[in-house]
Motif scaffolding. Sequence first.
Motif, PDB file in Angstrom:
ATOM      1  N   THR A   1      31.016  17.741 -76.070  1.00 49.27           N
ATOM      2  CA  THR A   1      32.319  18.210 -76.529  1.00 49.27           C
ATOM      3  C   THR A   1      33.127  18.891 -75.433  1.00 49.27           C
ATOM      4  O   THR A   1      32.577  19.495 -74.510  1.00 49.27           O
ATOM      5  CB  THR A   1      32.150  19.182 -77.718  1.00 49.27           C
ATOM      6  OG1 THR A   1      33.427  19.426 -78.308  1.00 49.27           O
ATOM      7  CG2 THR A   1      31.527  20.509 -77.284  1.00 49.27           C
ATOM      8  N   GLN A   2      34.429  18.786 -75.564  1.00 52.50           N
ATOM      9  CA  GLN A   2      35.359  19.528 -74.714  1.00 52.50           C
ATOM     10  C   GLN A   2      35.645  20.845 -75.429  1.00 52.50           C
ATOM     11  O   GLN A   2      36.473  20.911 -76.321  1.00 52.50           O
ATOM     12  CB  GLN A   2      36.623  18.700 -74.493  1.00 52.50           C
ATOM     13  CG  GLN A   2      36.357  17.416 -73.727  1.00 52.50           C
ATOM     14  CD  GLN A   2      37.365  16.338 -73.977  1.00 52.50           C
ATOM     15  OE1 GLN A   2      38.548  16.531 -73.738  1.00 52.50           O
ATOM     16  NE2 GLN A   2      36.929  15.182 -74.473  1.00 52.50           N
ATOM     17  N   LEU A   3      34.904  21.867 -75.030  1.00 57.23           N
ATOM     18  CA  LEU A   3      34.852  23.108 -75.797  1.00 57.23           C
ATOM     19  C   LEU A   3      36.055  24.015 -75.550  1.00 57.23           C
ATOM     20  O   LEU A   3      36.720  24.435 -76.499  1.00 57.23           O
ATOM     21  CB  LEU A   3      33.560  23.858 -75.467  1.00 57.23           C
ATOM     22  CG  LEU A   3      33.302  25.151 -76.238  1.00 57.23           C
ATOM     23  CD1 LEU A   3      33.142  24.865 -77.724  1.00 57.23           C
ATOM     24  CD2 LEU A   3      32.042  25.843 -75.693  1.00 57.23           C
ATOM     25  N   SER A   4      36.312  24.337 -74.291  1.00 57.06           N
ATOM     26  CA  SER A   4      37.363  25.319 -73.994  1.00 57.06           C
ATOM     27  C   SER A   4      37.824  25.173 -72.549  1.00 57.06           C
ATOM     28  O   SER A   4      37.044  24.801 -71.671  1.00 57.06           O
ATOM     29  CB  SER A   4      36.820  26.742 -74.208  1.00 57.06           C
ATOM     30  OG  SER A   4      37.725  27.718 -73.725  1.00 57.06           O
ATOM     31  N   THR A   5      39.089  25.469 -72.321  1.00 61.87           N
ATOM     32  CA  THR A   5      39.530  25.618 -70.944  1.00 61.87           C
ATOM     33  C   THR A   5      38.864  26.867 -70.367  1.00 61.87           C
ATOM     34  O   THR A   5      38.413  27.740 -71.109  1.00 61.87           O
ATOM     35  CB  THR A   5      41.058  25.783 -70.864  1.00 61.87           C
ATOM     36  OG1 THR A   5      41.458  26.858 -71.716  1.00 61.87           O
ATOM     37  CG2 THR A   5      41.773  24.508 -71.282  1.00 61.87           C
ATOM     38  N   ILE A   6      38.788  26.950 -69.055  1.00 65.60           N
ATOM     39  CA  ILE A   6      38.154  28.103 -68.410  1.00 65.60           C
ATOM     40  C   ILE A   6      39.215  29.169 -68.161  1.00 65.60           C
ATOM     41  O   ILE A   6      40.182  28.921 -67.430  1.00 65.60           O
ATOM     42  CB  ILE A   6      37.486  27.695 -67.085  1.00 65.60           C
ATOM     43  CG1 ILE A   6      36.401  26.636 -67.349  1.00 65.60           C
ATOM     44  CG2 ILE A   6      36.881  28.910 -66.385  1.00 65.60           C
ATOM     45  CD1 ILE A   6      35.724  26.111 -66.100  1.00 65.60           C
ATOM     46  N   PRO A   7      39.081  30.333 -68.778  1.00 66.83           N
ATOM     47  CA  PRO A   7      40.088  31.392 -68.585  1.00 66.83           C
ATOM     48  C   PRO A   7      40.243  31.752 -67.115  1.00 66.83           C
ATOM     49  O   PRO A   7      39.259  31.866 -66.383  1.00 66.83           O
ATOM     50  CB  PRO A   7      39.514  32.571 -69.383  1.00 66.83           C
ATOM     51  CG  PRO A   7      38.589  31.950 -70.381  1.00 66.83           C
ATOM     52  CD  PRO A   7      37.996  30.761 -69.681  1.00 66.83           C
ATOM     53  N   CYS A   8      41.496  31.933 -66.700  1.00 64.33           N
ATOM     54  CA  CYS A   8      41.748  32.246 -65.292  1.00 64.33           C
ATOM     55  C   CYS A   8      43.093  32.968 -65.162  1.00 64.33           C
ATOM     56  O   CYS A   8      44.135  32.416 -65.541  1.00 64.33           O
ATOM     57  CB  CYS A   8      41.755  30.973 -64.453  1.00 64.33           C
ATOM     58  SG  CYS A   8      42.143  31.247 -62.719  1.00 64.33           S
ATOM     59  N   ASP A   9      43.050  34.180 -64.653  1.00 63.51           N
ATOM     60  CA  ASP A   9      44.286  34.946 -64.441  1.00 63.51           C
ATOM     61  C   ASP A   9      44.655  35.030 -62.965  1.00 63.51           C
ATOM     62  O   ASP A   9      45.391  35.925 -62.538  1.00 63.51           O
ATOM     63  CB  ASP A   9      44.159  36.351 -65.036  1.00 63.51           C
ATOM     64  CG  ASP A   9      43.015  37.151 -64.411  1.00 63.51           C
ATOM     65  OD1 ASP A   9      42.327  36.625 -63.512  1.00 63.51           O
ATOM     66  OD2 ASP A   9      42.794  38.304 -64.846  1.00 63.51           O
ATOM     67  N   MET A  10      44.164  34.091 -62.177  1.00 57.53           N
ATOM     68  CA  MET A  10      44.458  34.073 -60.742  1.00 57.53           C
ATOM     69  C   MET A  10      45.966  33.990 -60.494  1.00 57.53           C
ATOM     70  O   MET A  10      46.659  33.165 -61.083  1.00 57.53           O
ATOM     71  CB  MET A  10      43.755  32.877 -60.086  1.00 57.53           C
ATOM     72  CG  MET A  10      43.960  32.795 -58.575  1.00 57.53           C
ATOM     73  SD  MET A  10      43.409  31.202 -57.891  1.00 57.53           S
ATOM     74  CE  MET A  10      41.661  31.235 -58.245  1.00 57.53           C
ATOM     75  N   ASN A  11      46.458  34.803 -59.617  1.00 53.99           N
ATOM     76  CA  ASN A  11      47.869  34.801 -59.250  1.00 53.99           C
ATOM     77  C   ASN A  11      48.114  33.751 -58.168  1.00 53.99           C
ATOM     78  O   ASN A  11      47.592  33.854 -57.059  1.00 53.99           O
ATOM     79  CB  ASN A  11      48.287  36.183 -58.746  1.00 53.99           C
ATOM     80  CG  ASN A  11      49.779  36.275 -58.479  1.00 53.99           C
ATOM     81  OD1 ASN A  11      50.500  35.275 -58.492  1.00 53.99           O
ATOM     82  ND2 ASN A  11      50.262  37.486 -58.232  1.00 53.99           N
ATOM     83  N   VAL A  12      48.891  32.728 -58.500  1.00 53.34           N
ATOM     84  CA  VAL A  12      49.186  31.661 -57.526  1.00 53.34           C
ATOM     85  C   VAL A  12      50.688  31.585 -57.250  1.00 53.34           C
ATOM     86  O   VAL A  12      51.185  30.546 -56.823  1.00 53.34           O
ATOM     87  CB  VAL A  12      48.651  30.296 -58.019  1.00 53.34           C
ATOM     88  CG1 VAL A  12      47.141  30.276 -58.036  1.00 53.34           C
ATOM     89  CG2 VAL A  12      49.220  29.952 -59.393  1.00 53.34           C
ATOM     90  N   SER A  13      51.386  32.687 -57.482  1.00 53.66           N
ATOM     91  CA  SER A  13      52.838  32.696 -57.268  1.00 53.66           C
ATOM     92  C   SER A  13      53.206  32.399 -55.820  1.00 53.66           C
ATOM     93  O   SER A  13      54.292  31.873 -55.536  1.00 53.66           O
ATOM     94  CB  SER A  13      53.429  34.040 -57.699  1.00 53.66           C
ATOM     95  OG  SER A  13      52.848  35.111 -56.972  1.00 53.66           O
ATOM     96  N   ASP A  14      52.304  32.745 -54.898  1.00 59.72           N
ATOM     97  CA  ASP A  14      52.574  32.486 -53.482  1.00 59.72           C
ATOM     98  C   ASP A  14      52.370  31.019 -53.106  1.00 59.72           C
ATOM     99  O   ASP A  14      52.630  30.622 -51.958  1.00 59.72           O
ATOM    100  CB  ASP A  14      51.682  33.370 -52.605  1.00 59.72           C
ATOM    101  CG  ASP A  14      50.199  33.165 -52.889  1.00 59.72           C
ATOM    102  OD1 ASP A  14      49.844  33.000 -54.073  1.00 59.72           O
ATOM    103  OD2 ASP A  14      49.403  33.161 -51.929  1.00 59.72           O
ATOM    104  N   LEU A  15      51.902  30.218 -54.056  1.00 58.25           N
ATOM    105  CA  LEU A  15      51.603  28.815 -53.775  1.00 58.25           C
ATOM    106  C   LEU A  15      52.554  27.838 -54.477  1.00 58.25           C
ATOM    107  O   LEU A  15      52.364  26.630 -54.403  1.00 58.25           O
ATOM    108  CB  LEU A  15      50.159  28.491 -54.198  1.00 58.25           C
ATOM    109  CG  LEU A  15      49.056  29.349 -53.564  1.00 58.25           C
ATOM    110  CD1 LEU A  15      47.699  29.005 -54.184  1.00 58.25           C
ATOM    111  CD2 LEU A  15      49.013  29.154 -52.054  1.00 58.25           C
ATOM    112  N   VAL A  16      53.577  28.381 -55.155  1.00 60.27           N
ATOM    113  CA  VAL A  16      54.433  27.512 -55.986  1.00 60.27           C
ATOM    114  C   VAL A  16      55.178  26.465 -55.167  1.00 60.27           C
ATOM    115  O   VAL A  16      55.565  25.415 -55.701  1.00 60.27           O
ATOM    116  CB  VAL A  16      55.441  28.348 -56.811  1.00 60.27           C
ATOM    117  CG1 VAL A  16      54.719  29.166 -57.867  1.00 60.27           C
ATOM    118  CG2 VAL A  16      56.289  29.237 -55.917  1.00 60.27           C
ATOM    119  N   ASP A  17      55.404  26.718 -53.885  1.00 59.55           N
ATOM    120  CA  ASP A  17      56.099  25.714 -53.063  1.00 59.55           C
ATOM    121  C   ASP A  17      55.326  24.399 -52.996  1.00 59.55           C
ATOM    122  O   ASP A  17      55.909  23.334 -52.755  1.00 59.55           O
ATOM    123  CB  ASP A  17      56.315  26.245 -51.640  1.00 59.55           C
ATOM    124  CG  ASP A  17      57.382  27.327 -51.575  1.00 59.55           C
ATOM    125  OD1 ASP A  17      58.089  27.490 -52.581  1.00 59.55           O
ATOM    126  OD2 ASP A  17      57.493  28.003 -50.532  1.00 59.55           O
TER     127      ASP A  17
END
Length: 471
Positions: free
Chosen positions: A163-179
């Motif tokens: 089964t595809q149970l759950s996405t993996i929670p992640c609060d990593m800040n990637v605002s510096d990578l949006v480009d």
Amino acid sequence: MTRIITLFCIFIAQIGFSQSAESYLEKIRNNEALLTAFFQQMPKGGDLHHHFSGSVYAEPLLERAIAEDFYLNLETMAVSKTKPEKGKWQTFSSIKNDGKLDYYEQQVMQTWSIKDYNGSVPSDDQFFDSFMKFEPTIAGHFAEGMLELKKRAIAENVSYIETQLSTIPCDMNVSDLVDFNTKLRQAASQKDEKAVLKLLDELYKSLQKKEAKKYADDFNTNFLAKLHKDLKIDDEKFTMRYQNFVLRFMEPVDLFKNLVIAFISSSESKLTAGVNIVSPEHGENSMKDYWLHMVMFKYCHSKFPDVKYTLHAGELTLGLVQPEDLTWHINDAIYIAGANRIGHGVDIAYEANSYDLLKYMAQKNIPIEINLVSNEFILKVKENRHPFTLYKEFNVPIVISTDDAGILRSNMTEQYVLLAKRYPDVSYETIKKYVYNSINYSFIQDTSVKKQLIKDLDNRFKIFEAKFSKN
């Protein structure tokens, strides 16, 4: 169901247990009641195309929302633990006090599943929109759902679920990578794979510095392993493994971040059974970024070569998208991403060089996950329009799956009933082969577990087929 089984037993008694399971199946091809009794009792191996949240039936989700006094959106039938600022929301307790609970219970059931579907909204919208409406009832209640699925599987002789149970929670800040979103899409628009892979390599190094691994480790240890162990999911009757997955509608950087974490998780836990990608394949970002997503899988495979992955590909049909969009999704999933299995694959007849693609899938033992009920409801593809016979004709390995049995009000038994009734040239021995495929082509990492499931399947079939032997 008791009456059906009784009918089955009476029929067997009348014929004096004088024939094989195969000959009996041929006699009952056009009788759905007898087919249901037959396949309800037949061992069905594993369910490899299985979404956890879409497989739990709406009834317990609704009961939970009422018991915890969720807010209900009286227009959309979405629920929320807290009252959102916009929309017409009311608690279930106040709805009950107004004497309208029965009415709204029925509305919720018809919105969270296909119960009593009347065509008032497009079938694909009915299906895909339901997830976010009941999703708040899932959080914190994975245990109840897993036990429900295990109990139901055992009852209908299914021994394994992937089964595809759950996405993996992640609060990593990637605002510096949006480009990188713009850069990746620009390179993808030119189909410049070399440029995309170079950008992904830069991104990957940045994600490593941001400790991507800790999110995978936390998920594996503090959620997945703990839940699996505490619930005693694996036993002599049943086994469950878990696919990590990412969401197609996300922006490239966020999706790649989650994909890397999913691959890390799968590489380090034997409870995981590979990686997948979900969400409507015909969605705006899904279509725009599809090729880019396939290159992302190719890149992750280069970093984690032992991790298996199955991809939703070709869950499309004529009319849902433009004709030219039906020609390349399965091709790219296999030739670019290197998928180990394909989920749905409905548009195969429209794919460019489809015969060569089918031959390649057969030669490389790349199975197709066939979901008959799902394809009929969402895509309106069934019977001779369904490509099942095309895959069978080219000897592509086939596995039979449910997809989202809760939303679709279905189960594994119904998939086999439809298979036997709609495709009379599919013999009992071929169906039995599909059952064994569901274990042999599973992504179970522990070979001893897979061997035990095959041994158990041998014994189950021996018991089942003995019902048709002479006294």
